[in-house]
Design an enzyme around this catalytic site. Sequence first.
Site, PDB file in Angstrom:
ATOM      1  N   ARG A   1       0.796  -1.224   0.000  1.00 13.65           N
ATOM      2  CA  ARG A   1       0.000   0.000   0.000  1.00 13.65           C
ATOM      3  C   ARG A   1       0.831   1.278   0.000  1.00 13.65           C
ATOM      4  NH1 ARG A   1      -4.943  -0.626   4.204  1.00 13.65           N
ATOM      5  NH2 ARG A   1      -5.619   1.215   3.074  1.00 13.65           N
TER       6      ARG A   1
ATOM      7  N   HIS B   1      -7.956  -4.193  -7.009  1.00 16.33           N
ATOM      8  CA  HIS B   1      -7.627  -3.531  -5.748  1.00 16.33           C
ATOM      9  C   HIS B   1      -8.800  -3.637  -4.777  1.00 16.33           C
ATOM     10  CE1 HIS B   1      -4.885  -0.922  -3.541  1.00 16.33           C
ATOM     11  NE2 HIS B   1      -5.902  -0.151  -3.196  1.00 16.33           N
TER      12      HIS B   1
ATOM     13  N   TYR C   1     -18.960  12.780 -11.192  1.00 18.24           N
ATOM     14  CA  TYR C   1     -19.010  14.022 -11.943  1.00 18.24           C
ATOM     15  C   TYR C   1     -17.790  14.241 -12.831  1.00 18.24           C
ATOM     16  CZ  TYR C   1     -22.708  15.202  -8.620  1.00 18.24           C
ATOM     17  OH  TYR C   1     -23.852  15.203  -7.861  1.00 18.24           O
TER      18      TYR C   1
END
Length: 825
Positions: free
Chosen positions: A40, A86, A129
């Site tokens: 990570r 993931h 968006y």
Amino acid sequence: MSRSEPTPPAVIAERIEDVDVSDEMQGSFLEYAYSVIYSRALPDARDGLKPVQRRILYQMAEMGLRPDKGHVKSARVVGEVMGKLHPHGDTAIYDTLVRMAQAFTLRVPLIDGHGNFGSLDDGPAASRYTEARLAAPALAMTENLDEDVVNFVPNYDNQLTQPEVLPAAYPNLLVNGASGIAVGMATNMAPHNLIEVVGAARHLLAHPDASLDELMEFVPGPDLPTGGTIVGLSGIKDAYATGRGSFKTRARVSIEAISARKTGLVVTELPYLVGPEKVIEKIKEGVNSKKLSGISDVTDLTDRMKGLRLVIGIKTGFSPEAVLEQLYRYTPLEDSFNINAVALVDGGPQTLGLRELLVVYVGHRIEVVTRRSAYRLARRKERLHLVLGLLIAIIDIDEVIQVIRTSDDSEQARKRLIEVFELSQLQSEYILELRLRRLTRFSRIELESERDQLEAEIAALEKLLSSKKAIRTLVSDELAAVAEKFGTPRRTLLTEAKPSIAGAAAKRGTPVVLEVQDAPTRVYVSVTGRIARVDVAESNETLPDRASPVKRRSKHDAVLSVLDTTTRAEIGAVTNLGRLIRFTPVDLPLMPSSSIQLAAGVKVGDYLALSNKSEKVLAIVSLDSEQPIALGTKQGVVKRLAPGDWANKPDFEIIALKAKDEVVGAVQGGDDDELVFVTSDAQLLRFSAGGVRPQGRAAGGMAGIKLSADAAVIAFTSVSPADAETAVVATVAIGSQTLLGVDPGSAKVSDFTEFPAKGRATGGVRAQRFLKGEDTLAVAWVGAAPAHAVASDGSPRTLPESGARRDASGVMLDAVIGAIGAQIS
């Protein structure tokens, strides 16, 4: 047991193990730490990517989101990455995608974002968006993945595979930097310039034993996406040598005149990851807590067209340089960046210097090119094998067809082809699947051409793979091509540390002087309407004698009014509308006393913000003087304003003017001075200033000179007793019927002593006899010799020699004179 009796429950065997809590905690913590470090938080030193970044780029490449394709919703990308590669929250994936699209975060952005991807002060819009696709540099990170250039590993559920590392056609870890917090360690690396990093990598390829100093000739320091200035380079060399170091970044600030009377600090670049709103907030906190002084306002004029522009107004009387040093000390205009270059190498975290990072990357790139070349060689050999079989089949096509037709099935046909034509199993299968349309003469020509090309390519690849030097050269050439395609000029300026006013004062324990010292200064107003000042260079110097010209005079312009004062004193400007405007000379343009050029001054109308275009400044006066201010008007009125009668306003009226009247001249002097009027019909009147009683601001004055019909006053001034013997009267006569500025007319210069004194309110004496065609004076000036004539643009004009009789005619001029004034002294 009867059927009505319940069945007893089954006995469940219990399994209880005693575990040491400390051992369990230690083991669980190590597993967690391992997961965070390797899966990570830390980037791989080869491609400079964390797992989530690598998975996003790979999945977007698999989705075909190339730069030449349309954008897709970011939510779709997040969903694909989360579902296939993931298995973590969508927020973490989207935040990573956003960061890779921000030009102010990465030096070379990898995602081409469409929509609101945030700013340094605001977060991005939601993933539903915004839209995204791969940027062109991301293709260089993912190219050739289908040519066995890197190892693939299973995804989280073993249903798909993903690359262990990307091919990375450029050193992404150095170019874009990285940041992450793992367990017990962290990484923080600054972005660099792609061209510079590639130059260092190519040098290392050519010279494997290159030293750090040699590599730093190519990479002198970080190149931050937001530009700015790096102050001090010692910390950078420490970081490049050991992997740990720090440096300071400063905003790029210029000192500009933001208005005629106001100086400001204009910020056009900020330190890395510092937003303008954060700077404004810290400035406001500093002003409120009295840590910062001398700041009047802060305005954010940033827009998409001009980019960042933060304007910090400086109060009058404060040194912009000193205020800027205070801002560096107390606000994010100066920020520190700590380098901690920790990355994964061979599966383990290591702290790497510049050379080590380049060595790891170059080794990775050599491996990628070697594996790619070996893959291409194998594929070309396979194809050549099939092409050779096809050529055999086409040459003996009739016999091939006969063998196939006489076979019972395809398996028998395959075996017979292998036996008869000595083909391999692959070749025989390929021939059996051959379409009849390939059995033409042109197909044979094509196959022979393909065979020759394949043989040439195979020879080139074998030659490449047999030479380590050739592989290193190819890697270097590919890096050069990437740098040429995606490289941009350096944005961050690298400088050695400059002495800080605030820091030096803090070390000495002395207060920082922010205000400009109140030193002697001289203020000039030119006849063309410019204003400037000259300061004394050293505290033990005195201002030069105004009667003694300096060695290097200005070649342009003449002096309308001059005042000896101090830098922070309050002085006044008298205008033709009878107003007095207060101001201090501290913000006026400063000229060197050795070479005064009034053309370098600011327009007085802009500096003082006059009410309209018809208003103009006639003189500058001291508001601390005990001497009255004498005014002369166009209609012949004279007034002496009592000293100290000033309104508590920035500007106020000092004479009550009659209709259509205006002030033509203003001077400050004592009772021993002589006041002088010059009229348009060439009359000059001089009388003692002591005969004019000082009045208040509201008074309208008294009769100064008796005017004939259609005449008007064109000049008003005073002459002190000390200057009376050296003063001259310069006049220029023209014809009133000619166009103004076309007829040069005639001029003469007479001694002031030629003109007798008379009483106030009389008509005066003739100052120049008119020649034929002349009937009015266009210009008149009275003052200490020599008189200096200029054109309307300030360029010099020639006047006749002085000494003419007071009522003599003038000498014809060869050029138009716009104004007459004193020479600069």
